[in-house]
Design a protein around this motif. Structure first.
Motif, PDB file in Angstrom:
ATOM      1  N   SER A   1       3.355  -0.538  -2.980  1.00  0.00           N
ATOM      2  CA  SER A   1       4.728  -1.047  -2.897  1.00  0.00           C
ATOM      3  C   SER A   1       4.768  -2.347  -2.107  1.00  0.00           C
TER       4      SER A   1
ATOM      5  N   ILE B   1      10.418   0.613  -1.335  1.00  0.00           N
ATOM      6  CA  ILE B   1      10.356   1.057   0.061  1.00  0.00           C
ATOM      7  C   ILE B   1       8.893   1.193   0.485  1.00  0.00           C
TER       8      ILE B   1
ATOM      9  N   THR C   1       6.577   6.330  -2.319  1.00  0.00           N
ATOM     10  CA  THR C   1       7.123   6.080  -3.658  1.00  0.00           C
ATOM     11  C   THR C   1       7.004   7.380  -4.458  1.00  0.00           C
TER      12      THR C   1
ATOM     13  N   ASP D   1       5.985  -0.174 -10.054  1.00  0.00           N
ATOM     14  CA  ASP D   1       5.283   0.431  -8.920  1.00  0.00           C
ATOM     15  C   ASP D   1       5.280   1.943  -9.158  1.00  0.00           C
TER      16      ASP D   1
HETATM   17 MG   LIG Z   1       4.743   3.094  -2.614  1.00  0.00          MG
END
Ligand SMILES: [Mg+2]
Ligand SMILES: Nc1nc2c(ncn2[C@@H]2O[C@H](COP(=O)(O)OP(=O)(O)OP(=O)(O)O)[C@@H](O)[C@H]2O)c(=O)[nH]1
Ligand code: SF4
Length: 422
Positions: A23, A36, A44, A64
């Motif tokens: 991320s 985040i 995630t 992601d």
């Molecule tokens: Mg992540």
């Protein structure tokens, strides 16, 4: 370009174990705080998407994903979702921490190779591992053509190399869409587009394939007329020479077939899109397989988005009805919707796919390859509609290769006239 449809954007997905900085890399590469980030493994949970214009590539979507080493029941589900993202990935980033390379990374790399998805290995957190800088190792089991880039989402080092590597390895198919229609016309050729304006047409606008066809013909410096099916005879009549191509919406193909003299080539927007989006010849072979369906056969209807089905929905209602009529009895029909999918069950005698307007050419090709590998013939709605209308050969004439594939595999022709299709 910022509002390029998603179906025309290169899809770049980020995979790796938890906490390796996937991320953080997404945020660093997009220059925005999209996902985040935390030092808690498993931050995630669901795939995160971000569209942007990325030089030197162009319009892209970054995806992601959750870490592929997630544990427990929920973790397994997340891992599965991440793997499903792979099916719609044009280029992957396989992220590790520095040169840590274990069974998870090897397995991931093998899977990407198997699915023919080009990828870059990103050795992240280079800033945190300066002491091993000299000895940063290249994973031993990686083939030499796979780029390995040391980077840091924190310091920004290596990000430009990642962008350049993406541009270099992105599949030709995904980066350069073939022309939609202009290549079928001679210099200053005349194209007639037939667009029905009925209650189903969106108010005050045209749909994307129609707009794309107009734009592509302008880009190719062709001459384009747009008419409804009622004006088609008048349009052909007012031209000094016959048009070079007539393209119509599938739902009026029987009328346009009747009103377009046999010496004028004609096709449908769906056939153009099938070629633009994927392998038309494979779709033509799949159409021939529709003719061999027997009562009780399993058919997968697959849609790339989960739109709200209408009461006379083409995929859910009309096509199943027509196919059952062709087969001479009930078929066992399964409907699947959504961008994610996890391969095909070989017991399907046909996969009937929608036009796939929300997925890329690369993603549609991946679906076609997966169907081929499972031994499931695959075709799409537009090709199937022309087949049941009995006009598939005519609308494939502008595409000699697809036509010859269809003719080599075909048995009987469609179910005949427009009346049959009510
Ligand atoms: Mg992540
Ligand atoms: N030193 C250093 N730390 C980093 C770097 N990139 C990420 N981190 C840190 O690593 C931790 C995990 O980062 P994330 O971006 O959340 O990692 P992730 O791979 O998305 O993790 P999951 O979503 O849990 O799978 C955070 O504390 C980040 O600040 C980097 O380049 N250098
Ligand atoms: S063509 Fe497929 S992806 Fe596009 S709106 Fe229809 S069902 Fe959805």
């Amino acid at each position: 370009m910022n509002d390029a449809p998603k179906g025309l954007r290169l899809h770049i997905a980020i995979f790796g174990r938890r906490n390796v900085g996937k991320s953080s890399l997404l945020n660093a590469l997009t220059g925005q705080s999209v996902a985040i980030v935390s030092d808690m493994p498993g931050t995630t949970t669901d795939p995160v998407e971000k569209t942007l214009e990325m030089l030197p590539v162009g319009p892209v979507v970054f995806l992601d994903t959750a870490g592929l080493d997630d544990v427990g029941e929920l973790g397994k589900l997340r891992t599965e979702r991440s793997l499903q993202v792979m099916r719609r990935t044009d280029v992957a980033l396989l992220v590790t921490v520095a040169d840590e390379w274990g069974a998870d990374e090897s397995g991931l790399a093998a899977r990407l190779v198997e699915l023919k998805i080009p990828f870059v290995v990103v050795q992240n957190k280079a800033d945190a591992a300066p002491e091993v800088e000299a000895g940063f190792a290249r994973p031993h089991d990686l083939s030499a053509d796979i780029p390995v880039i040391r980077a840091s989402a924190h310091s920004g080092s290596g990000l430009n190399e990642i962008r350049e590597a993406i541009a270099r390895i992105a599949p030709e198919d995904a980066m350069h869409q073939p022309a939609l229609v202009s290549d079928l016309l001679p210099e200053k050729g005349v194209l007639v587009l037939v667009v029905p304006i009925d209650t189903g047409a969106p108010k005050g606008r045209l749909i994307l394939p129609q707009v794309q066809a107009i734009r592509d013909s302008l880009d190719g410096r062709k001459i384009c007329m747009v008419v409804t099916e009622e004006e088609l005879p008048a349009a052909i009549g007012c031209l000094k020479n016959p048009p070079d191509l007539v393209v119509c919406d599938s739902q009026v193909v029987h009328l346009v077939n009747r009103d377009t003299p046999a010496h004028i080539p004609m096709t449908t927007f769906s056939i153009l899109m099938a070629r633009f989006k994927g392998d038309l010849s494979q779709m033509a072979r799949g159409a021939a397989a529709l003719q061999r369906l027997k009562p009780g056969d399993r058919v997968l209807i697959q849609e790339a988005c989960s739109h709200h089905a209408q009461k006379d929905d083409i995929g859910r209602i009309k096509l199943p009805r027509w196919l059952q009529k062709m087969a001479g009895g009930e078929l066992e029909i399964t409907v699947a919707a959504g961008k994610e999918f996890s391969g095909y069950d070989p017991t399907f005698k046909t996969v009937l796919h929608c036009g796939g307007c929300v997925i890329t050419r690369g993603q549609m090709m991946a679906r076609q390859r997966a169907a081929d590998m499972a031994g499931c013939p695959m075709t799409n709605y537009g090709v199937a509609i022309s087949l049941v209308q009995g006009v598939l050969q005519r609308v494939l004439e502008p595409f000699p290769e697809a036509l010859s594939v269809f003719e080599a595999h075909t048995g009987r022709s469609g179910i005949g006239s427009a009346q049959d299709l009510r």
